[in-house]
Enzyme design. Structure first.
Site, PDB file in Angstrom:
ATOM      1  N   SER A  87       0.854  -1.191   0.000  1.00 36.79           N
ATOM      2  CA  SER A  87       0.000   0.000   0.000  1.00 36.79           C
ATOM      3  C   SER A  87       0.885   1.235   0.000  1.00 36.79           C
ATOM      4  O   SER A  87       1.845   1.311   0.779  1.00 36.79           O
ATOM      5  CB  SER A  87      -0.913   0.023   1.226  1.00 36.79           C
ATOM      6  N   VAL A  92       7.014   1.530   4.455  1.00 35.70           N
ATOM      7  CA  VAL A  92       7.801   0.467   3.836  1.00 35.70           C
ATOM      8  C   VAL A  92       7.720   0.594   2.317  1.00 35.70           C
ATOM      9  O   VAL A  92       8.719   0.436   1.602  1.00 35.70           O
ATOM     10  CB  VAL A  92       7.305  -0.935   4.261  1.00 35.70           C
ATOM     11  N   CYS A  93       6.535   0.876   1.813  1.00 33.40           N
ATOM     12  CA  CYS A  93       6.346   1.003   0.365  1.00 33.40           C
ATOM     13  C   CYS A  93       7.022   2.257  -0.176  1.00 33.40           C
ATOM     14  O   CYS A  93       7.503   2.264  -1.310  1.00 33.40           O
ATOM     15  CB  CYS A  93       4.862   1.010   0.022  1.00 33.40           C
ATOM     16  N   VAL A  94       7.066   3.320   0.623  1.00 33.43           N
ATOM     17  CA  VAL A  94       7.790   4.521   0.206  1.00 33.43           C
ATOM     18  C   VAL A  94       9.255   4.171  -0.002  1.00 33.43           C
ATOM     19  O   VAL A  94       9.857   4.506  -1.022  1.00 33.43           O
ATOM     20  CB  VAL A  94       7.648   5.643   1.257  1.00 33.43           C
ATOM     21  N   ALA A  97       9.714   1.945  -3.133  1.00 32.89           N
ATOM     22  CA  ALA A  97       9.588   2.711  -4.373  1.00 32.89           C
ATOM     23  C   ALA A  97      10.797   3.614  -4.594  1.00 32.89           C
ATOM     24  O   ALA A  97      11.338   3.701  -5.702  1.00 32.89           O
ATOM     25  CB  ALA A  97       8.308   3.546  -4.346  1.00 32.89           C
TER      26      ALA A  97
END
Length: 201
Positions: A87, A92-94, A97
């Site tokens: 998400s 974590v996804c930041v 990416a």
């Protein structure tokens, strides 16, 4: 369902707001029905969908991009890296990416050889906000929010959350899966640098 998603986003955000550095792991696990993924090694969630393995033909699906056009995940004429995010509302996804963007920038000719594609179950509007806020310019973003077709076809759908499990997949120019790493713990990152190196071989 919405409460669980909020719990995932808020819980991870609060826990790691002081130390925005999530570890890269060499661990990997299978995708598909009967598999599980953990959050903080203690909260267990179940995956749904078909198992995806190295050597498989990557499934062809039409998904909506963050720019509201359609994108076919099938054969694209060159290699593709599919960066699968849980998400965009989690730190974590930041990091996932941003790290992939950094690796991409270190290979000046990568755009002519590899398509970089990120996929999450967020809406296209959430992805638009994420791309702008994070200054992401080298990646195509696809939304699996509507029917979770990507999650089902790759076995990366987290049943209880309606999100995708954190993964990295490399597909060659003929549409064959060359590499896949599905991490068994949501707060760890797949080896993005390894995936880029494999895609460029």
């Amino acid at each position: 369902m919405r409460g669980l998603v909020s719990l995932l986003a808020v819980g991870v955000s609060c826990m790691y707001v002081q130390a925005f550095e999530f570890p890269t792991t060499s661990e990997h696990a299978q995708t598909g029905d009967s598999q599980t993924v953990t959050l903080e090694r203690k909260n267990v969630f179940h995956l749904a969908g078909k198992t995806l393995k190295v050597g498989d033909d990557f499934p062809s699906m039409l998904l909506q991009t963050s720019e509201l056009s359609l994108f076919d995940t099938g054969v694209g004429g060159k290699a593709r890296i599919f960066n699968v995010l849980a998400s965009v509302d989690t730190p974590v996804c930041v990091q996932q990416a941003q790290e992939l963007e950094a690796f991409i920038k270190s290979y000046p000719d990568i755009a002519s050889r590899v398509d970089i594609v990120a996929i999450s179950a967020d809406t296209v509007f959430a992805q638009q906000r994420f791309i702008k806020t994070q200054g992401l310019t080298n990646t195509i973003y696809l939304s699996d929010a509507k029917d979770h077709v990507f999650g089902q076809q790759t076995g990366m759908l987290i049943s209880e959350l309606g999100l995708l499990t954190r993964s990295i997949v490399v597909v060659d120019a003929k549409g064959k899966v060359k590499h896949i790493q599905r991490v068994p713990e949501l707060t760890s990152l797949p080896n993005l640098e390894e995936a880029v190196a494999i895609a460029l071989k």
